[in-house]
Design an enzyme around this catalytic site. Structure first.
Site, short mmCIF file in Angstrom:
data_model
loop_
_atom_site.label_atom_id
_atom_site.label_comp_id
_atom_site.label_asym_id
_atom_site.label_seq_id
_atom_site.Cartn_x
_atom_site.Cartn_y
_atom_site.Cartn_z
N PHE A 122 0.71 -1.20 0.10
CA PHE A 122 0.06 0.09 -0.02
C PHE A 122 0.77 1.21 -0.04
CE2 PHE A 122 -2.94 2.95 2.31
CZ PHE A 122 -3.80 3.15 1.36
N LEU A 124 1.48 5.10 0.33
CA LEU A 124 0.57 6.32 0.45
C LEU A 124 1.79 7.55 0.82
CD1 LEU A 124 -2.06 7.72 0.64
CD2 LEU A 124 -2.31 6.85 3.16
N GLY A 130 3.24 12.28 5.53
CA GLY A 130 2.86 11.00 6.15
C GLY A 130 1.22 11.28 6.22
N SER A 131 1.14 11.90 7.52
CA SER A 131 -0.37 12.08 8.00
C SER A 131 -1.15 13.03 7.06
CB SER A 131 -0.60 12.32 9.45
OG SER A 131 0.04 11.42 9.95
N ARG A 243 -6.91 0.80 12.40
CA ARG A 243 -6.54 1.34 13.79
C ARG A 243 -6.91 0.25 14.83
NH1 ARG A 243 -8.22 7.66 13.26
NH2 ARG A 243 -6.67 8.22 12.16
N GLY A 340 19.53 -5.76 33.32
CA GLY A 340 20.56 -5.84 32.44
C GLY A 340 20.08 -6.94 31.62
N GLU A 363 -0.16 3.74 11.18
CA GLU A 363 -1.87 4.21 11.27
C GLU A 363 -2.35 5.19 12.06
OE1 GLU A 363 -2.63 0.50 8.99
OE2 GLU A 363 -4.17 1.82 9.86
N GLU A 367 -0.74 11.38 18.26
CA GLU A 367 -1.24 12.64 18.30
C GLU A 367 -2.44 12.77 17.17
OE1 GLU A 367 1.73 11.86 18.08
OE2 GLU A 367 2.15 12.34 20.44
#
Lengths: 380, 252
Positions: A122, A124, A130-131, A243, A340, A363, A367
């Site tokens: 996909f 985009l 991005g968003s 989402r 550790g 996705e 924010e």
């Protein structure tokens, strides 16, 4: 009110859990070589994992988001690379083809995806956006009967081995993102389609995500998916399901880390007892368990409502936001319980620590989820 | 040919069993339950016979609490054709004894007329290892227990048995009862699509009374205890000391 899962959902989860348990012993070898053992893909192919999300008339199982999220949470115990192809079969690229593609596009892709023989990508995001989808520069113009595609895409999951890609491109910039972006089905062997680069990642670090270049890729008219100019609405259509699936992914990682931390705390000798004798550690475990429980219930509620036709952007965003944030905290605390030992390469919590980080980013970053939740609250 | 496979819902083999406070048995409240692993092997063997064209129908049966229908659904999802649930208890702690199970199975065999019964060699909860043998006795059929290999040829079954000290191969005439040992096969998973399809397969619900079998216990559990906790070892200084300690204990 009944909080029990339907019997078939429990059975699906149970069988997935069993397979995950049997595949877990492959992890150390994978951690060493970075290669996913053959046995892993075979188990998923043989047991129908590539068909979960598709409708029955297309050869799928037609499962709802409740089942898909729960199955995803189990798979997420394994290294991401083990189930990346399974997840890709449920991604927007395949759902868009199923929901908006032509019969020919469906036939060319879905049976192969369901058989586990075709991975789709996909495309985009681009290097500068991005968003903010409206800022994409990839574009397609009419060329003869078909289209000529030009552009550059990045962060393409499974882009390295994808056989077909769904690519978002402007077909009419003057109409803006809402009516000007279209989606195209582009075969990886089309002249001008090029794997331009590989980005290695912090987690999921092999094989990495791809950068794909499209230089004068000539496409036939029937490469257009659905209607011209509807691309953005097709992308948004799968947003909520995507989402929810990430809620499942992050939840599974957090739950795995919790289980590891609990087991380790009970075994690790310390000052004449075990780590679990200390209240500081007990409180860590209690906080982790409480957060994971809350996260699971938030996910189940949003997914169940989604399946009933009550699709709430806000609830899906809350599930994705809280599951990924809580899982991040849980994995971090789990690593602290290990001390550790948790910081050593090859430890399961170390792997989870790297892998879980991206669930707060992809996705829709946390924010963006908050923007969505607030917008829905303040709208009327 | 019909094949009948009895399956039992037992405590999951990954669960650490805890004894009830009053010592009356293992605590099964809110404990994960699964199909007895030997029964899974039996179901797998029956399905393979069907896939090979030797068997036409695989029927699975469970005797116990109502929730055993989940176990039957798993068997249906693996590939069995239909299921019979015999509700004989309403409390998961009420284990039905092998003789009662065998009597119910006999009644079902009389009705269904399978030519072969494949059962798990024993259930991992109480390890009785008896129901299969008792069923053979009640029916007057031949039995081949602890099978690690099964070949059908006409009216006979050739079975390799895992016996003390090695393998024994026997031939039994059909109808017969075979009980499955660990190495008979590796059972498949119930695949996700088949789990959904299994929802539509027939599952008949019966009660012990329908078969006229009295399931009240004949055995009395006197006490159940946890295995003793392993005590700490001792460190020895030399090989000689090790050998003398072992001699002291009478183990060499």
């Amino acid at each position: 009110m009944d909080f029990e899962l339907p019997e078939h959902a429990s059975a699906l989860i149970e069988t997935t859990r069993k397979m995950v348990r049997d595949l877990m012993p492959h992890e150390p070898e994978f951690q060493k070589t970075g290669k996913v053992p053959e046995a892993v893909g075979k188990v998923f192919r043989d047991n129908g994992f590539f068909s979960l999300a598709f409708r029955e008339e297309n050869g799928g199982m037609g499962l709802g988001m409740l089942e898909i999220c729960c199955i995803q949470a189990e798979l997420a115990h394994l290294p991401v690379q083990f189930w990346a192809d399974v997840k890709s079969s449920q991604g927007p690229q395949t759902k868009i083809i199923e929901d908006f593609g032509t019969q020919a596009q469906r036939q060319a892709t879905l049976p192969k995806v369901i058989a586990g023989d075709l991975v789709m990508a996909f495309c985009l995001s681009e290097p500068h956006c991005g968003s903010d989808v409206s800022a994409i520069r990839t574009h397609a113009e009419r060329s003869g009967d078909g289209w000529r595609l030009n552009g550059y895409k990045t962060y393409v999951s499974n882009g390295i081995k994808a056989g077909q890609a769904v690519v978002a491109a402007y077909t009419d910039r003057s109409k803006g993102a809402k009516d000007g972006i279209s989606l195209f089905l582009v075969p990886a062997d089309a002249p001008g389609y090029k794997l331009a680069g590989i980005l290695e990642l912090m987690g999921h670090h092999t094989p990495g995500v791809a950068e794909l270049a499209f230089d004068d890729v000539e496409l036939p008219a029937d490469a257009l998916i659905g209607e011209e100019g509807k691309g953005l609405s097709y992308v948004m259509h799968g947003l909520n399901a995507g989402r929810l699936a990430i809620a499942g992914t992050s939840l599974g990682m957090g739950e795995m880390a919790l289980e590891e931390a609990r087991n380790y705390a009970r075994e690790r000798p310390a000052f004449g007892g075990t780590l679990s004798d200390f209240q500081a550690v007990q409180h860590m475990l209690a906080d982790m368990a409480t957060e994971m429980r809350a996260a699971r219930l938030l996910m189940l509620d949003a997914a169940w409502r989604y399946d009933q036709g009550d699709v709430s952007r806000s609830l899906c965003a809350m599930a994705k936001l809280f599951c990924s944030e809580a899982a991040g905290r849980t994995v971090d605390t789990a690593l602290q319980v290990f001390g550790g030992a948790g910081y050593v390469r090859g430890q399961r919590v170390e792997r989870l620590y790297r892998d879980v980080r991206v669930t707060r980013i992809y996705e829709g970053a946390s924010e963006i989820q908050k923007n969505t939740i607030a917008r829905e609250m303040l709208r009327d | 040919m019909k094949v009948l496979v009895p399956v039992k819902r037992v405590i999951d083999y990954n669960v650490k069993a805890k004894v009830k406070a009053d010592g009356s048995g293992v605590d099964l409240a809110n404990v994960k339950m699964s199909m007895n692993p030997f029964d899974e092997i039996a179901v797998e063997e029956a399905i393979r016979l069907k896939e090979a064209g030797t068997a036409e129908e695989v029927i699975v049966v469970s005797v116990g609490v109502k929730q055993a229908q989940e176990t039957l659904r798993t068997a249906l999802a693996m590939g069995a054709d239909r299921a019979i649930l015999v509700v004989a208890a309403d409390d998961v702690h009420n284990d039905i004894e092998p003789l009662a199970v065998a009597k119910i199975l006999k009644a079902i065999v009389d009705e269904e007329q399978p030519k072969l019964v494949i059962a798990g060699k024993q259930a991992i909860d109480n390890d009785m290892n008896a129901a299969g043998q008792m069923l053979a006795a009640l029916l007057g059929w031949g039995q081949a227990t602890f099978a690690s290999e099964l070949t059908l040829d006409g009216d006979a079954a050739t079975v390799t048995r895992e016996v003390d000290g090695g393998l024994q191969t026997i031939t039994v005439g059909l109808p017969a009862i075979v009980t499955a040992d660990l190495r008979l096969n590796e059972p498949r998973y119930a695949s996700l699509p088949n789990i959904m399809k299994a929802k539509k397969k027939p599952l008949d619900e019966k009660t012990a009374a329908d078969y006229g079998v009295d399931v009240s216990p004949r055995l009395e559990v006197v006490k159940t205890t946890e295995p003793p906790v392993r005590s700490a070892g001792i460190m020895v200084e030399s090989v000689d000391e090790l050998v003398s300690k072992l001699k002291e204990k009478g183990v060499v």
